[in-house]
Design a protein around this motif. Structure first.
Motif, short mmCIF file in Angstrom:
data_model
loop_
_atom_site.label_atom_id
_atom_site.label_comp_id
_atom_site.label_asym_id
_atom_site.label_seq_id
_atom_site.Cartn_x
_atom_site.Cartn_y
_atom_site.Cartn_z
N LEU A 458 0.83 -1.21 0.00
CA LEU A 458 0.00 0.00 0.00
C LEU A 458 0.87 1.26 0.00
N THR A 459 1.97 1.21 0.72
CA THR A 459 2.89 2.35 0.74
C THR A 459 3.47 2.59 -0.66
N LYS A 460 3.85 1.51 -1.34
CA LYS A 460 4.36 1.62 -2.70
C LYS A 460 3.27 2.14 -3.65
N SER A 461 2.03 1.73 -3.41
CA SER A 461 0.92 2.22 -4.24
C SER A 461 0.77 3.73 -4.11
N PHE A 462 0.93 4.22 -2.89
CA PHE A 462 0.83 5.67 -2.67
C PHE A 462 1.97 6.39 -3.39
N GLN A 463 3.18 5.86 -3.26
CA GLN A 463 4.33 6.49 -3.91
C GLN A 463 4.19 6.46 -5.43
N LYS A 464 3.71 5.35 -5.95
CA LYS A 464 3.49 5.24 -7.39
C LYS A 464 2.42 6.21 -7.86
N CYS A 465 1.37 6.36 -7.05
CA CYS A 465 0.29 7.29 -7.36
C CYS A 465 0.82 8.73 -7.42
N LYS A 466 1.64 9.11 -6.45
CA LYS A 466 2.17 10.47 -6.41
C LYS A 466 3.04 10.75 -7.64
N LYS A 467 3.80 9.76 -8.05
CA LYS A 467 4.64 9.91 -9.23
C LYS A 467 3.79 10.06 -10.49
N LYS A 468 2.73 9.29 -10.57
CA LYS A 468 1.83 9.34 -11.72
C LYS A 468 1.11 10.68 -11.80
N GLN A 469 0.67 11.18 -10.65
CA GLN A 469 -0.12 12.40 -10.65
C GLN A 469 0.72 13.67 -10.73
N LYS A 470 2.02 13.51 -10.73
CA LYS A 470 2.90 14.68 -10.75
C LYS A 470 2.65 15.55 -11.99
N GLY A 471 2.39 14.91 -13.14
CA GLY A 471 2.17 15.67 -14.36
C GLY A 471 0.71 15.91 -14.71
N MET A 472 -0.20 15.55 -13.80
CA MET A 472 -1.62 15.70 -14.08
C MET A 472 -2.12 17.08 -13.66
N LYS A 473 -3.19 17.50 -14.31
CA LYS A 473 -3.75 18.81 -14.03
C LYS A 473 -4.82 18.72 -12.95
N ASP A 474 -4.98 19.79 -12.20
CA ASP A 474 -6.04 19.86 -11.20
C ASP A 474 -7.37 20.09 -11.90
N HIS A 475 -8.39 19.45 -11.37
CA HIS A 475 -9.73 19.61 -11.93
C HIS A 475 -10.70 19.74 -10.75
N PHE A 476 -11.53 20.76 -10.79
CA PHE A 476 -12.48 20.97 -9.69
C PHE A 476 -13.90 20.76 -10.19
N HIS A 477 -14.65 19.95 -9.44
CA HIS A 477 -16.07 19.74 -9.73
C HIS A 477 -16.87 20.36 -8.59
N GLU A 478 -17.83 21.19 -8.95
CA GLU A 478 -18.55 21.95 -7.92
C GLU A 478 -19.33 21.07 -6.96
N VAL A 479 -19.64 19.83 -7.36
CA VAL A 479 -20.36 18.92 -6.48
C VAL A 479 -19.41 17.98 -5.75
N ALA A 480 -18.47 17.39 -6.49
CA ALA A 480 -17.66 16.30 -5.95
C ALA A 480 -16.29 16.72 -5.45
N GLY A 481 -15.86 17.95 -5.73
CA GLY A 481 -14.61 18.42 -5.15
C GLY A 481 -13.43 18.38 -6.09
N ASN A 482 -12.22 18.22 -5.51
CA ASN A 482 -10.97 18.29 -6.27
C ASN A 482 -10.57 16.95 -6.86
N PHE A 483 -10.01 17.00 -8.07
CA PHE A 483 -9.54 15.80 -8.75
C PHE A 483 -8.27 16.09 -9.52
N LYS A 484 -7.70 15.02 -10.05
CA LYS A 484 -6.60 15.11 -10.97
C LYS A 484 -7.07 14.48 -12.29
N VAL A 485 -6.59 15.04 -13.41
CA VAL A 485 -7.02 14.51 -14.70
C VAL A 485 -5.86 14.60 -15.68
N LYS A 486 -5.75 13.55 -16.51
CA LYS A 486 -4.75 13.52 -17.56
C LYS A 486 -5.41 12.97 -18.81
#
Length: 500
Positions: A458-486
């Motif tokens: 699970l720790t490795k999954s988190f680290q892998k996730c952070k690496k993947k999301q490093k180049g993703m853009k922030d996306h905000f949905h007025e109902v569901a909140g903050n996201f990342k999108v690529k």
């Protein structure tokens, strides 16, 4: 009879009454009972049984019938549906069928934010799914627990509710293997832990609290996915009433042991086409006790352990055969036709490879009383070979709805790794942030080998996730909140070209 009338007649067959079928010559009809004996290797174990009935205090829910073409009188195909993807009940094989239909018809699917589960074991919350501008949805086919009130608030009144069930002991074996209960629980017999488990099921801690909900993968597991609470496992009066309510709510519940029959019935009730029902078997893994058949004492012990699941399976097994019996002898002819066509297509696709150019090889399926003629191409074979997650991506791409991902800290931890902690009396992890904050040294007892391994993964999954999301853009949905999108434009164009 014209081709259109022939197809219309087949579709109307799902709606005829017994009065209309009295004129059929039944002398040459294959009876349900005899057909089971001839065709099914499970005849003694799975033949239809009359379920117990009780008067329920719950009122039936009126559902709007499918629209009709006034000019021809034919029923139109039903395009609003919810498919409850019951865990370990053959849903890996059946879900791609309904997902392909949603893709072909360009239906509005309620998507989870990421891949996989929409919401389990909780009711979906506003930040669990991708919202449309008008908050209108036609289809759901991802893992979630059936909840009548919530689903009727999100889907149209004429929505068809569908699900699939599996013979309970077969389901227990699959669950034991998939969730690795033979490793988590202290069994001495690793080759066949079921024998040891069924001597005294209450001896082993198989239930745990996940995201505030009590779950148990050995006790009424399928009933749980159908919305039945673990806490009511011994209340058979409540169980019978709940099953009867499901009978009113659901258009059809498929039975895995009679999959081809179930799919033909689904085709008729939904007025879909033969090509919509084609499938390949998936996720059929082997393990040491897969073919094990229980003794009478073991089956009795399991029936006592999961009484609601047995009652539910028996009821909807019997309901399926009652529906089949009302169709007349033509039903079995169509089933044999479907089985032959599915084999023909599977054989063609097993030797066909995706190609480009104008002169692609095709497999022609001629017209029949139950189907228009159609051609199978290598492109269709590619689609047939996709799992539901890949088809999910195609639909999102086609409709311009990319996969949204929650920031890594907010991503949920699935049930399977949580079991290693919950069944040991430890609190589970709701999010990856909980994992990163967890300090094993603060625990009263040290982690065992499996728990340490899972924590590391699970720790490795988190680290892998952070690496993947490093180049993703922030996306905000007025109902569901903050996201990342690529959005990968090259992949989008490739998928869209495939869909053409």
């Amino acid at each position: 009879m014209t081709k259109a009338n022939m197809v219309g007649a087949a579709c109307l067959g799902a709606c005829v009454t017994l009065v209309l079928v009295l004129s059929v010559d039944w002398k040459n009809a294959v009876s349900v009972e005899r057909w089971i004996d001839q065709q099914s290797p499970y005849s003694s174990e799975h033949e239809p049984r009359i379920a117990e009935h009780s008067k329920t205090k719950t009122k039936p829910v009126a559902r709007t019938p499918a629209k009709k073409d006034v000019s021809s009188g034919e029923r139109l195909a039903r395009t609003n549906f919810v498919f409850i993807k019951v865990h370990k009940a053959g849903s890996s094989t059946t879900t791609p069928i309904v997902a392909r239909y949603a893709l072909r018809q360009n239906l509005t699917v309620m998507f989870p934010l990421g891949r996989g589960t929409l919401s389990w074991p909780n009711i979906p919350r506003v930040n669990d799914y991708v919202h449309t501008p008008d908050e209108k949805y036609s289809v759901l086919f991802h893992h979630t627990v059936y909840n009548k009130e919530w689903m009727e608030s999100k889907f149209p009144a004429n929505t068809a509710y569908l699900a699939i069930l599996r013979e309970p002991f077969s389901h227990l074996k699959s669950s034991f293997n998939f969730y690795r209960l033979d490793r988590i629980l202290p069994f001495k017999d690793r080759e066949n832990p079921l024998k040891e488990f069924l001597r005294n099921p209450a001896k082993y801690p198989t239930s745990g609290v996940v995201q505030g909900i009590l779950v148990d993968n050995t006790k009424n597991g399928q009933a749980f996915d159908m919305g039945y609470p673990v806490e009511k496992d011994r209340d058979m009066q409540y169980g019978r009433e709940y099953i009867e309510q499901l009978d009113r709510d659901f258009t059809l519940i498929l039975i895995l042991e009679y999959l081809d029959l179930s799919l033909v019935m689904l085709k008729r009730l939904m007025c879909w086409e033969t090509r919509d029902m084609l499938y390949i078997k998936r996720n059929s893994k082997t393990y040491p006790y897969k073919s094990y058949q229980p003794t009478e004492a073991e089956r009795a012990a399991h029936r006592q352990w999961s009484p609601v699941e047995y009652a539910m399976y028996n009821h909807f097994n019997q309901t399926l055969w009652r529906k089949i019996d009302e169709q007349g002898p033509d039903f079995f002819k169509e089933m044999e036709f479907f089985r032959q066509v599915n084999k023909q297509v599977n054989d063609f696709c097993s030797y066909s490879k995706p190609q480009t150019g104008k002169d692609l090889p095709t497999e022609h399926i001629p017209e029949s009383p139950w189907s228009d003629a159609f051609d199978i191409t290598p492109h269709f074979c590619t689609l047939l070979g996709m799992d539901y997650g890949s088809i999910d991506s195609l639909i999102r791409t086609k409709q311009g709805r990319p996969i949204l991902e929650k920031p890594c800290e907010q991503q949920k931890v699935k049930l399977k790794p949580n079991l290693y902690f919950a069944l040991d009396g430890r609190p589970g992890f709701q999010t990856l942030e909980d994992v990163m904050k967890y300090n094993p040294k603060e625990s009263k007892k040290p982690l065992n080998h499996e728990q340490s391994y899972i924590l590391g993964r699970l720790t490795k999954s988190f680290q892998k996730c952070k690496k993947k999301q490093k180049g993703m853009k922030d996306h905000f949905h007025e109902v569901a909140g903050n996201f990342k999108v690529k959005v990968d434009k090259n992949i989008q164009e490739e998928m869209l070209n495939f869909l053409k």
